[in-house]
Design an enzyme around this catalytic site. Structure first.
Site, PDB file in Angstrom:
ATOM      1  N   ASP A   1      40.422  -2.677  37.095  1.00 46.55           N
ATOM      2  CA  ASP A   1      41.648  -3.431  36.853  1.00 46.55           C
ATOM      3  C   ASP A   1      42.493  -2.614  35.883  1.00 46.55           C
ATOM      4  O   ASP A   1      41.954  -1.989  34.964  1.00 46.55           O
ATOM      5  CB  ASP A   1      41.344  -4.776  36.188  1.00 46.55           C
ATOM      6  CG  ASP A   1      40.825  -5.827  37.154  1.00 46.55           C
ATOM      7  OD1 ASP A   1      40.610  -5.507  38.343  1.00 46.55           O
ATOM      8  OD2 ASP A   1      40.625  -6.979  36.714  1.00 46.55           O
TER       9      ASP A   1
ATOM     10  N   HIS B   1      33.879   0.687  38.458  1.00 42.26           N
ATOM     11  CA  HIS B   1      33.055   0.583  39.659  1.00 42.26           C
ATOM     12  C   HIS B   1      33.275   1.794  40.562  1.00 42.26           C
ATOM     13  O   HIS B   1      34.226   2.551  40.389  1.00 42.26           O
ATOM     14  CB  HIS B   1      33.368  -0.714  40.389  1.00 42.26           C
ATOM     15  CG  HIS B   1      32.993  -1.942  39.612  1.00 42.26           C
ATOM     16  ND1 HIS B   1      31.978  -2.793  39.993  1.00 42.26           N
ATOM     17  CD2 HIS B   1      33.491  -2.463  38.455  1.00 42.26           C
ATOM     18  CE1 HIS B   1      31.865  -3.775  39.113  1.00 42.26           C
ATOM     19  NE2 HIS B   1      32.775  -3.599  38.165  1.00 42.26           N
TER      20      HIS B   1
ATOM     21  N   SER C   1      40.464   1.986  27.747  1.00 41.45           N
ATOM     22  CA  SER C   1      40.970   3.347  27.794  1.00 41.45           C
ATOM     23  C   SER C   1      41.503   3.683  29.167  1.00 41.45           C
ATOM     24  O   SER C   1      42.171   2.878  29.790  1.00 41.45           O
ATOM     25  CB  SER C   1      39.872   4.317  27.369  1.00 41.45           C
ATOM     26  OG  SER C   1      40.399   5.599  27.169  1.00 41.45           O
TER      27      SER C   1
END
EC number: 4.1.1.65
Length: 284
Positions: A88, A145, A248
């Site tokens: 995200d 992921h 980050s």
């Protein structure tokens, strides 16, 4: 000029000390104090706790537990795509590389060799390839992921600075993502090699992977490397591969070839884990 002036305080601040302190606070079991800190953070950054596997703020023992929270099952369905978005966040930049040059922001490029810690042979595998730089803001889900099935070959810890990685800093600090502390993860897939780079920043207490655990701290002044040829780690598309303990940026490198990014993507656009990122045919 304005961009450089805007980031001038970051050159002066004791970033290592600030990050060390933030890491200790984030890992502390502060009881009600921790709960109040999390409540403030949720309100300040408009964090959507309804999609968290555990939406009860008071149940998190530490701020790190909250920050690396899992999502509810099914919260991020995976698109049927060769490469899916691994996080995200928001798109910083993406596109084709000119030789080893990666576009950072207006007026700034850096080299893939610098990004991966000086390994010219590794970087050469991605000459004239493709890259994507994805920024995770404080409000985002902070697990990373797999964009596709992959087999881990190497992990490289590269020491560096701890500048912020927000868009303003990307405009004002040359070679930002090749200057900051980072963890380089080298994978092999049916479509060839690819690299996932977890880039540290100010207040990013540490970075972790599912096969190693916390990589930093301890922080080192030298490049460190782990090889997995004899004990390969195999991960499926969509599986968690790592996480940031405070947020980050992720930089991905793909080799030269017929890779086509999602036509809906544009710099600055919001992205979600699991959405289609690119088409990339398997190797013949």
């Amino acid at each position: 000029m304005f961009d450089r002036l805007a980031v001038l305080p970051q050159y002066l601040l004791p970033k290592q000390a600030i990050t060390l302190l933030a890491g200790r606070v984030a890992g502390a079991r502060g009881g009600k104090w921790t709960t109040r800190l999390i409540e403030w953070f949720v309100k300040r950054y408009k964090v959507n706790m309804r999609e968290a596997a555990n939406p009860e703020v008071a149940s998190y023992a530490t701020f790190n537990d909250f920050f690396t929270r899992a999502l509810q099952a099914g919260a991020r369905p995976l698109a049927r795509a060769d490469l899916i978005c691994p996080v995200d966040g928001a798109i910083s930049q993406f596109g084709a590389m000119a030789g080893q040059q990666i576009f950072q922001a207006k007026g700034h490029h850096y080299s893939s060799t610098a990004l991966v810690g000086g390994d010219a042979a590794l970087a050469a595998q991605f000459d004239d390839g493709h890259f994507a730089t994805l920024y995770l803001s404080p409000r985002d889900y902070h697990r990373i992921h797999m964009p596709c099935d992959g087999v881990l070959r190497r992990m490289i810890y590269v020491p560096g600075a701890l500048f912020s990685v927000n868009p303003t800093t990307a405009l004002g600090v040359p070679g930002l993502f090749a200057r900051n502390e980072r963890v380089v993860c080298v994978f092999e897939s049916a479509r060839g090699p690819f690299v996932l780079v977890l880039v540290g920043a100010t207040i990013v207490g540490s970075m972790a992977t599912v096969w190693h655990g916390v990589v930093n701290p301890p922080r080192s002044t030298a490049v460190r490397e782990w090889r997995y040829d004899e004990q390969p780690v195999r991960l499926k598309q969509g599986e968690e591969m790592g996480r940031f303990l405070l947020g980050s940026t992720v930089v991905m490198l793909f080799p030269k070839g017929p890779l086509q990014f999602n036509p809906a993507w544009s710099p600055g656009a919001a992205i979600r884990l699991g959405e289609a990122m690119a088409r990339q045919p398997p190797l013949a």
